[in-house]
Design a protein around this motif. Structure first.
Motif, PDB file in Angstrom:
ATOM      1  N   PRO A   1       3.260   5.579   3.200  1.00 40.68           N
ATOM      2  CA  PRO A   1       2.217   6.584   3.003  1.00 40.68           C
ATOM      3  C   PRO A   1       2.485   7.970   3.000  1.00 40.68           C
ATOM      4  O   PRO A   1       1.690   8.787   2.396  1.00 40.68           O
ATOM      5  CB  PRO A   1       1.534   6.394   4.306  1.00 40.68           C
ATOM      6  N   VAL A   2       3.728   8.124   3.449  1.00 38.64           N
ATOM      7  CA  VAL A   2       4.226   9.679   3.194  1.00 38.64           C
ATOM      8  C   VAL A   2       4.876   9.995   2.189  1.00 38.64           C
ATOM      9  O   VAL A   2       4.678  11.142   1.460  1.00 38.64           O
ATOM     10  CB  VAL A   2       5.394   9.889   4.600  1.00 38.64           C
ATOM     11  N   THR A   3       5.788   9.078   1.659  1.00 41.64           N
ATOM     12  CA  THR A   3       6.559   9.446   0.240  1.00 41.64           C
ATOM     13  C   THR A   3       5.729   8.941  -0.928  1.00 41.64           C
ATOM     14  O   THR A   3       6.465   9.243  -2.013  1.00 41.64           O
ATOM     15  CB  THR A   3       8.205   9.109   0.540  1.00 41.64           C
ATOM     16  N   PHE A   4       5.225   8.023  -0.923  1.00 44.96           N
ATOM     17  CA  PHE A   4       4.658   6.903  -1.752  1.00 44.96           C
ATOM     18  C   PHE A   4       5.577   6.192  -2.505  1.00 44.96           C
ATOM     19  O   PHE A   4       5.352   5.876  -3.682  1.00 44.96           O
ATOM     20  CB  PHE A   4       3.963   8.087  -2.890  1.00 44.96           C
ATOM     21  N   ASN A   5       6.848   5.897  -2.067  1.00 44.01           N
ATOM     22  CA  ASN A   5       7.637   5.130  -2.402  1.00 44.01           C
ATOM     23  C   ASN A   5       7.667   3.786  -1.951  1.00 44.01           C
ATOM     24  O   ASN A   5       7.254   3.747  -0.750  1.00 44.01           O
ATOM     25  CB  ASN A   5       9.260   5.631  -2.592  1.00 44.01           C
ATOM     26  N   LEU A   6       8.293   2.835  -2.376  1.00 43.62           N
ATOM     27  CA  LEU A   6       8.595   1.613  -1.935  1.00 43.62           C
ATOM     28  C   LEU A   6       8.932   1.411  -0.435  1.00 43.62           C
ATOM     29  O   LEU A   6       9.924   2.328  -0.128  1.00 43.62           O
ATOM     30  CB  LEU A   6       9.764   0.788  -2.597  1.00 43.62           C
ATOM     31  N   ASP A   7       8.229   0.804   0.354  1.00 49.74           N
ATOM     32  CA  ASP A   7       8.311   0.749   1.677  1.00 49.74           C
ATOM     33  C   ASP A   7       9.428  -0.389   1.977  1.00 49.74           C
ATOM     34  O   ASP A   7       9.162  -1.575   1.831  1.00 49.74           O
ATOM     35  CB  ASP A   7       6.916   0.401   2.403  1.00 49.74           C
TER      36      ASP A   7
END
Ligand SMILES: *Cc1c(COP(=O)(O)O)cnc(C)c1O
Length: 386
Positions: free
Chosen positions: A107-113
């Motif tokens: 949710p912070v970077t919008f990149n694959l978790d």
């Protein structure tokens, strides 16, 4: 005040003479396809990104497609990726008859978790192929690789992603379409995947005046395969076709434009840091928008400056009335796009991506934005919230 979302006119005012001179050179030698500028650009960008090899191609989408083709991806294969990206990321997997397997984002970077990626890779091993949507005539699937996206210019978490890949014998493709010029723990974007792909679409951090892209790798045999795929699967010549390929070449004219823009690119990346820093200062205390967060050890290329808000419709309408351009990247996550309904997803499958898609919007971002213009933009954002 007239404000552009991206200002290519100001860039042209600065380097227009060099661009015109480089285009004149191409008109002079007439090698419009695979001219000397292509080779020069490949050498310059391989060196710029600390990559062994760079292959200039026709677009960012084709760069991703050719990267997958070089990995031999086809029907029966599964490729993990994010649901929150430009559609090209999933499209290339589907085009080759493989199955995109979405994994929710951080949710912070919008990149694959990475934590969710690890679970998804483990889960796929236990899925009954009969229950999974596969192309006609395909009866099984095999987890083959991961396409990680560096959204808005900030790289994904490659240490964690590469570790999961190694443990499960998967390849990693970096979709660096938005992150050319970014850093991850001192390493250059476009050097973080086994194969990395970028785009030179005019609005990207390094943009040409048409379509263009580049594929990067350290593996010589992959580079050779990419060069063959780029020209219809050529062998010793283009009428000797040793594999199925495409017409994936970049035009010489676009390479000439990019060589001119490269001269000021480092300065532009620094300017983007200044512009983003000013936005952070001006909007940091605002309680109805959340500013972008760049994680420790990363430098963003700031392709976009994207905010989250619970009242997006109102804010966008209000900014539009003030003549301030905005954009929404992306209004719908890929798993809910009609073209991908065959994958059988529904609302709620990837809640973090869905939440971001409902709240995100981007404001003008380019290296030539002045502090005064940013005061104007952020002043109206603050007003719009009241
Ligand atoms: C722009 C973009 C692409 C596609 O690049 P094109 O050059 O437009 O084909 C792929 N992935 C992402 C994340 C992008 O932003």
């Amino acid at each position: 005040m007239k404000i552009n979302f991206i200002d290519l006119e100001r860039q042209q005012a600065r380097i227009g003479d060099v661009i015109r001179k480089n285009i004149e050179n191409v008109l002079g030698h007439g090698k419009y396809i695979m001219g000397p500028e292509i080779v020069e650009l490949e050498e310059r960008l391989a060196s710029y990104t600390d990559s062994g090899y760079a292959v200039a191609v026709s677009s960012g989408t084709d760069a991703l497609l050719m990267a997958l083709m070089a990995c031999g991806v086809g029907p029966g294969d599964a490729v993990f990726t994010t649901p929150f990206s430009f559609i090209a990321t999933a499209e290339v997997i589907a085009l080759l008859g493989a199955t995109p397997v979405f994994v929710d984002i951080d949710p912070v970077t919008f990149n694959l978790d990475p934590a969710k990626l690890k679970l998804a890779v483990a889960a796929l091993k236990n899925v009954d192929p009969a229950s999974y949507p596969l192309p006609e005539g395909v009866s099984g699937f095999k987890p083959r690789g991961i396409i990680a996206v560096d959204l808005f210019g900030q790289t994904a978490d490659y240490d964690a992603i590469q570790q999961i890949a190694r443990e499960n014998d998967l390849f990693v493709i970096e979709d660096a379409a938005q992150s050319f010029g970014a850093l991850y723990k001192g390493k250059k974007a476009c050097s973080l995947g086994d194969i990395s792909a970028t785009s030179f679409f005019p609005a990207k951090p390094l943009g040409c005046y048409g379509d263009g892209g580049m594929v990067f790798t350290d593996d010589e045999s992959v580079a050779q395969r990419l060069r063959s795929i780029r020209v219809h699967g050529k062998g010793s010549n283009k009428y000797d076709n040793i594999r199925v390929g495409i017409n994936g070449r970049m035009d010489t004219m676009q390479a000439a434009v990019l060589l001119a823009k490269l001269e000021v690119f480092d300065d532009e990346i620094e300017q983007r840091q200044v512009v983003a820093g000013r936005y952070n200062d001006m909007l940091g205390a605002c309680d109805f928008v959340r500013c972008p967060v760049v994680k420790e050890g990363r430098k963003s290329a700031w392709a976009q400056y994207s905010l989250l808000t619970d009242s997006r419709d109102e804010v966008l309408e209000c900014l539009k009335n003030e003549g301030i351009p905005t954009a929404v990247y992306y209004p719908s996550p890929m798993h809910l796009q009609p073209g991908y309904a065959y994958l059988g997803h529904e609302k709620g499958d990837f809640p973090v991506a869905e939440d971001a898609a409902g709240k995100i919007f981007s404001i003008p971002m380019h290296p030539y934005l002045s502090g005064e213009e940013q005061e104007y933009i952020t002043g109206h954002i603050l007003n719009c919230g009241n």
